[in-house]
Design an enzyme around this catalytic site. Structure first.
Site, PDB file in Angstrom:
ATOM      1  CD  GLU A 175      -2.887   0.976   2.440  1.00  0.00           C
ATOM      2  OE1 GLU A 175      -2.798   0.048   3.251  1.00  0.00           O
ATOM      3  OE2 GLU A 175      -3.837   1.796   2.434  1.00  0.00           O
ATOM      4  CG  ASN A 214      -9.587  -1.885   1.478  1.00  0.00           C
ATOM      5  OD1 ASN A 214      -9.260  -3.044   1.720  1.00  0.00           O
ATOM      6  ND2 ASN A 214      -9.339  -0.892   2.329  1.00  0.00           N
ATOM      7  CD  GLU A 215     -10.229  -2.689   6.187  1.00  0.00           C
ATOM      8  OE1 GLU A 215     -10.197  -1.603   6.788  1.00  0.00           O
ATOM      9  OE2 GLU A 215      -9.543  -3.676   6.525  1.00  0.00           O
ATOM     10  CE1 TYR A 272      -3.317  -6.278   8.780  1.00  0.00           C
ATOM     11  CE2 TYR A 272      -5.597  -5.552   8.617  1.00  0.00           C
ATOM     12  CZ  TYR A 272      -4.327  -5.639   8.085  1.00  0.00           C
ATOM     13  OH  TYR A 272      -4.053  -5.092   6.852  1.00  0.00           O
ATOM     14  CD  GLU A 290      -6.070  -4.785   4.154  1.00  0.00           C
ATOM     15  OE1 GLU A 290      -5.929  -4.420   5.337  1.00  0.00           O
ATOM     16  OE2 GLU A 290      -6.485  -4.033   3.241  1.00  0.00           O
ATOM     17  CD  GLN A 320       0.354  -2.444   3.770  1.00  0.00           C
ATOM     18  OE1 GLN A 320       1.136  -1.771   3.134  1.00  0.00           O
ATOM     19  NE2 GLN A 320      -0.874  -2.010   4.108  1.00  0.00           N
TER      20      GLN A 320
HETATM   21  O1  AHR Z   1      -2.980  -2.638   6.201  1.00  0.00           O
HETATM   22  C1  AHR Z   1      -3.281  -1.430   6.843  1.00  0.00           C
HETATM   23  C2  AHR Z   1      -4.746  -1.055   6.731  1.00  0.00           C
HETATM   24  O2  AHR Z   1      -5.522  -1.982   7.438  1.00  0.00           O
HETATM   25  C3  AHR Z   1      -5.351  -1.064   5.355  1.00  0.00           C
HETATM   26  O3  AHR Z   1      -5.126   0.114   4.663  1.00  0.00           O
HETATM   27  C4  AHR Z   1      -6.816  -1.230   5.638  1.00  0.00           C
HETATM   28  O4  AHR Z   1      -7.496  -1.873   4.588  1.00  0.00           O
HETATM   29  C5  AHR Z   1      -6.837  -2.027   6.929  1.00  0.00           C
HETATM   30  O5  AHR Z   1      -7.690  -1.499   7.850  1.00  0.00           O
END
Ligand code: AHR
Length: 498
Positions: free
Chosen positions: A25, A171-172, A244, A300, A349
């Site tokens: 990103e 995205n999101e 995450y 992600e 990432q």
């Molecule tokens: O990876 C960091 C961020 O986490 C991304 O931009 C977003 O899609 C997610 O919330």
């Protein structure tokens, strides 16, 4: 002694190599001062892309790379990133630190990076602040063989269409991508998907913005409203999931390196939540799509800790230890367990941000590979191989009311007939003495490596770049159908049987 039974004579589904994908990103030092150093940099580069990083990513056989975001994608207007670089607009990167976005890296540069990496691009389209027309024209610019946009592409240096297959449609969208309800987004998705056209020899694989964590309602509504297109076939080829591993509340405060055994177990237990989430979303998708035409795309995932002291908190720069290596192995094992439905995933990432595979010094200095890089190198043996059933009696541990396996493993059959086994020991204190019991094959002596660190909090630094890395795994004993081995505390091993 715990036993893993490996049914070597029962090859199952193909483990899509795209499960081992990455994400880059415009965030912190991932693109600028990470992958991209610019053509005039003293750092060796090919057309601006840092050569040692490209080589490191090629070594792990990176299959795809998602770009330009993340949250950045829904603020990104592709036209600002084409044409002469000195005429591209300078914007504020509002999501990530308010820094200047020079647009030096745009479509041509990114697709050149993918060509250098030998990987497939995955372009994330702007739904939040964009229009169906803008996205449609980006697809046409990339994929059409003729017409005004193809001519413009040629004038900018690329005559042949790139035929980009993987496209994200938002995205999101429940958050930074527009704060939409799923009912609203499902209909927006249909509209955007309609206008993102297939051009000759360039059919699109459209990936809808999906749920986070356990939001099964999101998946349910998306499958109900957006799965079936006007001709009955799927209108979405992929539906995403983001999860995450964040120990603690928001914003993340848990340290990447200075943890104790409780901190280790917390990450294992939270990491294994991915299994619940994938199972839950898979069950919803199965109801609408029993033939699994649409993939669950975990685009992600990874650990998210407190930023390294002294760095810009908006840059999400964190160190890593073997704990992240084991987390990566656990997570990849989950995706492989569910590879009938999970066919694409992207670690967040690639460099300098979150669970990166590499870190670089500011200003284009030295490069260091992380333990996660080592795990992806070991798991490359599973790319496009056929999954073999593994049954473990190694039991489970509990932490903070959550369960996780003591040992987690994957076995696969490669095209050359080799059986590859990867296994991790999630216990930070005790070794795991294991028997691998093969059925359907007598395993020939193994090539075996292990990622381990006598001090779990050790990390790779610029001065000691390979403090944590893989070494040969000693003491592997083959006895007929059985193989005996010992996994050190908190470790990941890879074994190859010819
Ligand atoms: O990876 C960091 C961020 O986490 C991304 O931009 C977003 O899609 C997610 O919330």
């Amino acid at each position: 002694m715990p036993k893993l039974t490996i049914h070597a004579g029962e090859p199952g589904p193909v483990i899509d190599r795209h499960i081992f994908g990455h994400f880059a990103e415009h965030l912190g030092r991932c693109i600028y001062d990470g992958l991209w150093v610019g053509e005039n940099s003293p750092v060796p580069n090919v057309r601006g892309w840092r050569s040692d990083l490209v080589a490191a990513l090629r070594q792990i056989r990176i299959p795809n790379l998602r770009w330009p975001g993340g949250c950045f994608a829904d603020d990104y207007h592709w036209r600002e990133g084409i044409g002469p670089r000195d005429r591209r607009p300078r914007r504020i990167n509002a999501h990530w630190g308010g820094v200047i976005e020079s647009n030096a890296v745009g479509t041509h540069e990114f697709l050149d990076l993918c060509a250098q990496l030998g990987c497939e691009p995955y372009l994330a389209g702007n739904v939040g602040s964009g229009s169906p027309r803008e996205l449609r024209e980006w697809v046409e610019y990339c994929n059409a063989a003729a017409g005004t946009l193809a001519d413009e592409r040629a004038a900018n240096g690329r005559r042949e269409p790139w035929k980009v297959r993987l496209w994200g449609v938002g995205n999101e969208t429940w958050g930074c991508g527009g704060n939409m309800t799923v009912e609203y987004y499902a209909h927006e998705y249909r509209r955007f998907a309609t206008y993102t056209r297939d051009f000759p020899q360039a059919p699109l694989y459209r990936i809808a913005s999906g749920a986070r964590n356990d939001d099964y309602h999101w998946t349910d509504v998306m499958m109900r409203e957006a799965f079936k297109g006007p001709l009955g076939g799927p209108l979405l080829q992929g539906l995403s999931l983001h999860y995450y591993t964040v120990p603690g509340d928001w914003p993340p405060r848990h340290p990447a390196t200075g943890f104790d055994h409780a901190g280790w177990k917390w990450v294992m237990a939270l990491g294994w939540k991915m299994d619940d989430y994938v199972r839950g979303h898979r069950a919803v998708m199965d109801r609408y799509d029993p033939a699994a035409k649409t993939s669950l795309v975990v685009d992600e995932w990874g650990s998210w800790y407190a930023p390294e002291p002294g760095t810009n908190p908006g840059f999400l720069h964190q160190q890593q230890t073997v704990r992240d290596g084991v987390l990566a192995a656990l997570t990849l094992n989950i995706f492989i367990d569910h590879c009938e439905r999970v066919r694409i995933a992207n670690l967040a990432q690639t460099v300098n941000v979150l669970q990166a595979v590499a870190l670089t010094e500011e200003g284009g200095g030295r490069l260091v590979l992380t333990p996660t890089w080592d795990v992806l190198a070991m798991y490359a043996a599973h790319h496009d191989a056929r999954r073999l059933p593994v049954h473990s009696d190694a039991g489970r541990s509990r932490h903070e009311g959550m369960e996780y396996p003591n040992v987690s493993a994957t076995a696969s059959l490669a095209a050359d007939g080799a059986v590859n086994v990867t296994a991790c020991n999630t216990d930070p204190a005790a070794p795991a003495e294991l028997t691998l019991a093969f059925t359907g094959r007598v395993p020939a002596p193994a090539d075996a490596r292990v990622l381990a660190a006598p001090v779990l909090t050790t990390c790779n630094t610029y001065d000691q770049p390979r403090a944590v890395t893989t070494r040969p795994l000693a003491g592997v004993r083959v006895n007929g159908q059985n193989v005996q081995l010992t996994l050190p505390p908190g470790s990941v091993a890879a074994l190859r049987f010819a």
